[in-house]
Design an enzyme around this catalytic site. Structure first.
Site, short mmCIF file in Angstrom:
data_model
loop_
_atom_site.label_atom_id
_atom_site.label_comp_id
_atom_site.label_asym_id
_atom_site.label_seq_id
_atom_site.Cartn_x
_atom_site.Cartn_y
_atom_site.Cartn_z
N HIS A 1 0.83 -1.21 0.00
CA HIS A 1 0.00 0.00 0.00
C HIS A 1 0.86 1.26 0.00
O HIS A 1 0.39 2.33 0.37
CB HIS A 1 -0.91 0.02 1.23
CG HIS A 1 -1.72 -1.21 1.40
ND1 HIS A 1 -2.52 -1.70 0.41
CD2 HIS A 1 -1.84 -2.07 2.45
CE1 HIS A 1 -3.10 -2.80 0.84
NE2 HIS A 1 -2.70 -3.06 2.05
N HIS B 1 -6.85 -4.26 -0.90
CA HIS B 1 -6.06 -5.49 -0.90
C HIS B 1 -6.25 -6.29 -2.18
O HIS B 1 -6.03 -7.49 -2.21
CB HIS B 1 -6.42 -6.36 0.30
CG HIS B 1 -6.06 -5.72 1.58
ND1 HIS B 1 -6.94 -4.92 2.26
CD2 HIS B 1 -4.92 -5.72 2.28
CE1 HIS B 1 -6.34 -4.47 3.34
NE2 HIS B 1 -5.12 -4.93 3.38
#
Lengths: 209, 331
Positions: free
Chosen positions: B56, B218
């Site tokens: 991320h 995700h």
């Protein structure tokens, strides 16, 4: 009555690690369908750490506690805390018994289930590992009550876990990352239930010799 | 697909070694998995620790520095950190005033941070957790794990970091973190999936001309799959969903148009133009904004739109100086 010895617990963890390793790709594929696609590889890493942490010549309770701690310390995600708690709780029950027998293993499995339920706040039908573990615990107790020897009870638990995992296919997930899919989670085998069935299968295979 | 890696198992530790080499302002433990401000611990200052799966970037390690996080615990790709990492980060930054844990609402993150908080108790370190759950794509949290933590994590980390920097106590820092979370909403759209290095295959398939509405961060599939639309239509879907949950008319807003990792900046600005038009047309005023890759999902294409209803105090805290690898101004 014979219970889970230290060497048997050691073999159980090694067998579980081997089964998880062999199925890591499949577990990850199941997770990619309804989660984020890392379950097999995470659990493989965690069980490899658990095997590395196994104490030599320890009673079953100590073996499971050490394996559980290693799983928490190395797995990450939800699998680490859940599998770690499962093994540590079972280990603590066995650790409190002088000479754990088959009934004590039943109590340990029950404690493992309670731990997973509390931590994951999941119930049967939520499409999680509880859907494999809960029927396994019940089947183990029923088999023992019916006079089955330890290996037979463990086999009953493994079969019930496998059936429980299969039964997650039509369920809609209510916990974990799959829950975000809503109705689209229907039609997929839950990866956590699938890996739980592997761990119970490892127990049965270990006790069957 | 080809990835710029050495080995799938080494991605996170190799990336942390690179981060350390590039940023001497950070103290990085590439094997233990912690990223800490080089000047930590700061006596008497509330410390902020966050963490979550890697993949991320720049979240969270890129937001470690004065005015924001004191430490981050990056887990494996898309996998939450383990309690050992979180407690190591917590102990490295505790300056005696307590530690705020900023946790995104994912089952694994919540569990591992909870276990770490218990360990911190054994060390006599006061820990308060704040869970970020800004994602409006999760419609019914009664039957799910609840709303995910996504783009607003950046808002919470920046504003709570500023509050801690000016000397507020742990309760006050936690309060402003919760306030920002409550005033923020996000909605994401994926135009392509991403590939986790260890898995080697895309986490989902999108046919040409399809897009996934309401994604998390995700690579997991989202709320529904629909025919791909124009940037204007995508922004309308995102902002309509946000506005339905947290009305924006008449508000002064902090807005983030966040690239998911695989969408070029030119397209993000196309999206931002649509965002500005939409908000202007709905009676909202953008007083602060960010456009860029801040909370990504590996190489996934797509954007996430986040909005926070500001107050004068929150605007002041947002404007406070910050100096991190990925966010810096005012110093």
């Amino acid at each position: 009555m014979i219970g889970l010895t230290g060497p048997a617990a050691d073999r159980w963890i090694r067998r579980a690690a081997a089964l998880v390793s062999a199925d890591a790709g499949e577990l990850t594929r199941l997770d990619a369908a309804i989660g984020d696609g890392d379950h097999g590889h995470n659990l493989d890493r965690g069980f490899a750490a658990a095997v590395a942490a196994l104490p030599a010549d320890a009673p079953a309770g100590r073996v499971l506690i050490a394996a559980g701690r290693a799983l928490v310390a190395k797995t990450g995600g939800a699998s680490g805390p859940l599998y770690g708690t499962m093994l540590r709780r079972a280990g603590r029950v066995l650790d409190d018994c002088d000479d754990p027998d088959a009934a004590d293993l039943g109590a340990a499995l029950r404690a493992a289930l309670d731990g997973v339920r509390e931590l994951g706040r999941a119930e049967e039908g939520d499409k999680t590992m509880v859907d494999a573990l809960a029927p396994a615990v019940a089947a183990y107790a029923a088999a023992l009550d019916g006079g089955a020897p330890l290996p037979g009870a463990a086999r009953a638990a493994a079969d019930a876990a496998a059936a429980g995992a299969d039964a997650t296919v039509p369920m809609q997930a209510r916990k974990g990352r799959a829950s975000y899919l809503g109705e689209r989670s229907v039609g997929h085998l839950d990866p956590g239930a699938a890996s739980t069935a592997l761990v119970l299968r490892a127990l049965a295979e270990t006790l069957e010799g | 697909m080809r990835k710029l890696i050495n080995a799938p198992g080494d991605v996170v530790s190799d990336a942390l070694r690179g981060l350390a080499a590039a940023h001497p302002s950070l103290r990085v433990d590439a094997t233990g998995g912690t990223v800490v401000r080089a000047d930590a611990p700061r006596t008497g200052k509330v410390a902020l620790v966050s963490g979550g799966g890697s993949g991320h970037e720049p979240l969270h390690a890129g937001f470690v520095g004065p005015g924001m996080l004191d430490a981050a615990a990056p887990g494996q790709v898309f996998t939450s950190p383990v309690p050992d990492q979180i407690i190591a980060a917590t102990m490295a930054v505790d300056g005696g005033a307590g530690v705020l844990h900023i946790v995104k609402n994912y089952t694994g993150d919540v569990m591992n941070f909870r276990m770490a908080a218990e360990l911190a108790e054994d060390e006599d370190i006061e820990v308060v957790p704040v869970v970020v759950d800004d994602d409006v794509a999760v419609e019914d949290s009664t039957f799910t794990a609840g709303r995910r933590g996504t783009g607003a994590t950046l808002f919470v980390e920046k504003i709570a970091g500023a509050r801690a920097e000016e000397g507020a106590d742990l309760a006050a820092v936690a309060a402003v973190a919760r306030e920002v979370n409550e005033r923020s909403r996000s909605f994401g759209v994926a135009l392509s999936p991403c590939t986790v290095p260890a898995a080697g295959a895309p986490t989902f398939e999108l046919a040409d001309g399809e897009m996934e509405l309401g994604i998390g961060i995700h690579g997991e599939p989202g709320r529904e799959r629909v025919e791909a639309g124009s940037a204007t239509e995508i922004v309308d879907a995102a902002l309509s969903a946000i506005d339905a949950d947290l009305p924006l008319a008449g508000e002064e807003l902090l807005v983030l148009v966040n690239g998911m990792g695989g969408t070029p900046l030119i397209e993000q600005y196309v999206a931002y133009a649509a965002v500005a038009d939409w908000l202007g047309g709905h009676g909202a005023t953008v007083v602060r904004c960010l456009v860029g890759d801040y909370v990504t999902s590996l190489e996934m294409a797509g954007v996430m739109v986040s909005a926070c209803r500001l107050t004068p105090d929150l605007t002041r805290l947002w404007d406070a100086p910050v100096e991190t690898p990925a966010l810096r101004w005012g110093r």
